[in-house]
Design a protein around this motif. Structure first.
Motif, PDB file in Angstrom:
ATOM      1  N   MET A 173       0.838  -1.203   0.000  1.00 35.44           N
ATOM      2  CA  MET A 173       0.000   0.000   0.000  1.00 35.44           C
ATOM      3  C   MET A 173       0.870   1.248   0.000  1.00 35.44           C
ATOM      4  N   LYS A 174       0.409   2.236  -0.761  1.00 34.73           N
ATOM      5  CA  LYS A 174       1.081   3.539  -0.762  1.00 34.73           C
ATOM      6  C   LYS A 174       0.012   4.620  -0.841  1.00 34.73           C
TER       7      LYS A 174
ATOM      8  N   THR B 147       4.119  -6.000  -4.562  1.00 29.55           N
ATOM      9  CA  THR B 147       4.605  -4.625  -4.571  1.00 29.55           C
ATOM     10  C   THR B 147       4.707  -4.037  -5.983  1.00 29.55           C
ATOM     11  N   PRO B 148       5.262  -4.739  -6.978  1.00 30.04           N
ATOM     12  CA  PRO B 148       5.333  -4.145  -8.321  1.00 30.04           C
ATOM     13  C   PRO B 148       3.958  -3.776  -8.885  1.00 30.04           C
ATOM     14  N   THR B 149       2.955  -4.636  -8.661  1.00 31.36           N
ATOM     15  CA  THR B 149       1.614  -4.330  -9.169  1.00 31.36           C
ATOM     16  C   THR B 149       1.043  -3.103  -8.474  1.00 31.36           C
ATOM     17  N   MET B 150       1.281  -2.991  -7.161  1.00 38.26           N
ATOM     18  CA  MET B 150       0.827  -1.807  -6.436  1.00 38.26           C
ATOM     19  C   MET B 150       1.481  -0.548  -6.997  1.00 38.26           C
ATOM     20  N   LEU B 151       2.779  -0.594  -7.233  1.00 41.11           N
ATOM     21  CA  LEU B 151       3.478   0.586  -7.729  1.00 41.11           C
ATOM     22  C   LEU B 151       3.002   0.971  -9.128  1.00 41.11           C
TER      23      LEU B 151
ATOM     24  N   TYR C 236      -0.212   2.673  -8.601  1.00 39.41           N
ATOM     25  CA  TYR C 236       0.068   3.981  -7.997  1.00 39.41           C
ATOM     26  C   TYR C 236       0.469   4.995  -9.066  1.00 39.41           C
ATOM     27  N   GLY C 237       1.262   4.560 -10.028  1.00 36.18           N
ATOM     28  CA  GLY C 237       1.624   5.450 -11.128  1.00 36.18           C
ATOM     29  C   GLY C 237       0.413   5.895 -11.922  1.00 36.18           C
ATOM     30  N   LYS C 238      -0.530   4.987 -12.143  1.00 38.76           N
ATOM     31  CA  LYS C 238      -1.769   5.340 -12.857  1.00 38.76           C
ATOM     32  C   LYS C 238      -2.592   6.341 -12.046  1.00 38.76           C
ATOM     33  N   LEU C 239      -2.592   6.190 -10.727  1.00 32.89           N
ATOM     34  CA  LEU C 239      -3.303   7.120  -9.858  1.00 32.89           C
ATOM     35  C   LEU C 239      -2.730   8.529 -10.001  1.00 32.89           C
TER      36      LEU C 239
END
Length: 432
Positions: A204-205, A281-285, A288-291
């Motif tokens: 999560m970020k 973690t890679p999928t979350m990041l 996050y970039g799309k967000l």
């Protein structure tokens, strides 16, 4: 020919004798370990009860951490408190309610690390961290009795402030402070409403976006304004349009923290907060970039500006090694958990700074059942089950499962190395 044959027969007999004796020795050692845990159970239960009564919040667990440190010293551990950590994560750069304790075995070997938590919530220990510290302390109390016969060393790390883990003042600060350095494998427990060893933790970020526009009278001169709230709303719309193209475990959720001051004034400032999560973690990041791109696009569309400061910390997801999980499941059975109990059904998804440890070292979290399935962690009703008078029998079983697992890992360096090597390989291929 006869002499060689006789020698060969003698070697076979010796090998057979060693094979027969060694398991018996290991079995005897394990029985001594379990007996030591039973003998120390009452005293450690009192420690858990005191922590339950202290009900100290994160970064304020002074009495709880001191109590556990005192008990570890009695067991022969070398204990260090007031651990140095990054100043931007913990004020003053000293984790005053964290500690690191070490007990050496008979010689070189693996390093098994046990984590203890002891912070409470505002309503008390409704997450059962008093039982986490209780089970962990009981496990290492038993191991302390047999460490003289085991290679390697045992580390115990007191990790404060788990409930606010995303702020970085708990396990993240201790990881960055290098207090886990030297660990081969890590163990921890957690009470709940089921037995499980493969509870997934979502990486999560967080992201906070501040949109700035221009105020104007919403009726008399709306064309002179730039609506910051429109940019905020378009951010939500952009994320919602992406959901079809995100993997099913991805969660992106947000709130509007500020959206204007008066209905007849074009909002000049809007603030939103989001969190992006995923199983790895890679999928979350990636999500996050799309967000962030959605927020940038929304600001551009509205004619507003957007301010965003990347957060200092993020919660990562653990990399779980199947062989390590299987070992713990076996030891849960050996600890006396009935065959009918579910121990491989993952608990509901969540995020924790435990995931950061599990992303750095092979880690297993033993979830143990103290409450009925309909009782959730953090609710007031859970306090009826995390009080040691109710939750201690399962806590003892969790302690035995943890201790037996640590015993296996210390006693078999090849097994530990195999788990570590597999962890490294899985982490290298994560997200691919």
């Amino acid at each position: 020919m006869g002499a060689v044959s006789f020698k060969g027969m003698r070697l076979v007999r010796v090998a057979a004798l060693v094979a027969a004796v060694f398991p018996a020795l290991v079995w005897a050692d394990e029985q001594a370990l379990l007996a030591a845990i039973d003998a120390k159970s009452g005293a450690v239960k009192e420690v858990s009860q005191k922590i339950f009564e202290f009900r100290e919040l994160g970064q304020q667990e002074f009495k709880s951490s001191q109590l556990v440190m005192d008990e570890l010293r009695k067991l022969g551990f070398k204990v260090e408190g007031n651990l140095k950590v990054p100043e931007d994560l913990v004020k003053g750069g000293i984790a005053r309610t964290a500690f690191r304790a070490e007990l050496a075995g008979k010689g070189p070997g693996p390093t098994v690390t046990v984590m203890l938590e002891y912070d409470a919530l505002p309503n008390g220990h409704s997450c059962g961290h008093n039982l986490i510290s209780g089970s962990g302390l009981l496990a290492v109390a038993g191991l302390a009795e047999v460490m003289k016969d085991l290679p390697g060393r045992l580390l115990v790390i007191g990790t404060p402030d788990e409930e606010r883990g995303s702020l970085g003042g708990g396990k993240i600060a201790l990881l960055e402070g290098k207090h886990f350095d030297g660990s081969d494998v890590v163990l921890i427990t957690h009470p709940g409403s089921t037995w499980s060893v493969d509870k997934p933790l979502l990486a999560m970020k967080r992201a906070t976006f501040v949109f700035k526009g221009k105020a104007a009278h919403a009726a008399a001169a709306p064309e002179q304004g730039i609506n910051a709230l429109d940019a905020a709303i378009q951010t939500f719309n952009g994320i919602n349009a992406l959901r079809q193209h995100l993997r099913q475990d991805v969660r992106i959720h947000g709130i509007i923290k500020k959206g204007g001051d008066a209905v007849n004034v074009v909002p000049a400032l809007a603030e939103v907060e989001f969190a992006a999560r995923a199983l790895d973690t890679p999928t979350m990041l990636d999500a996050y970039g799309k967000l962030i791109n959605a927020a940038k696009a929304a600001a551009m569309a509205a004619g507003a500006t957007m301010e965003y400061t990347p957060p200092r910390t993020a919660l990562l997801s653990p990399v779980m090694v199947p062989e390590y999980l299987a070992l713990v499941r076996k030891n849960i059975r050996q600890a006396g958990v009935p065959a009918g109990e579910v121990i491989n059904d993952p608990a509901p998804l969540g995020s924790s700074d435990l995931g950061n440890v599990g992303h750095a070292y092979p880690t297993v979290n033993i979830m143990f059942k103290v409450a009925p399935e309909k009782v959730a962690l953090h609710e007031d009703a859970m306090l009826n089950y995390t009080v040691p008078s109710a939750g201690w029998p399962a806590t003892v079983q969790a302690a035995k499962a943890m201790a037996l697992t640590a015993h296996d890992l210390l006693n078999d360096p090849a097994l530990t190395k195999r788990i570590v090597d597999k962890f490294k390989a899985m982490k290298a291929s994560e997200g691919k």
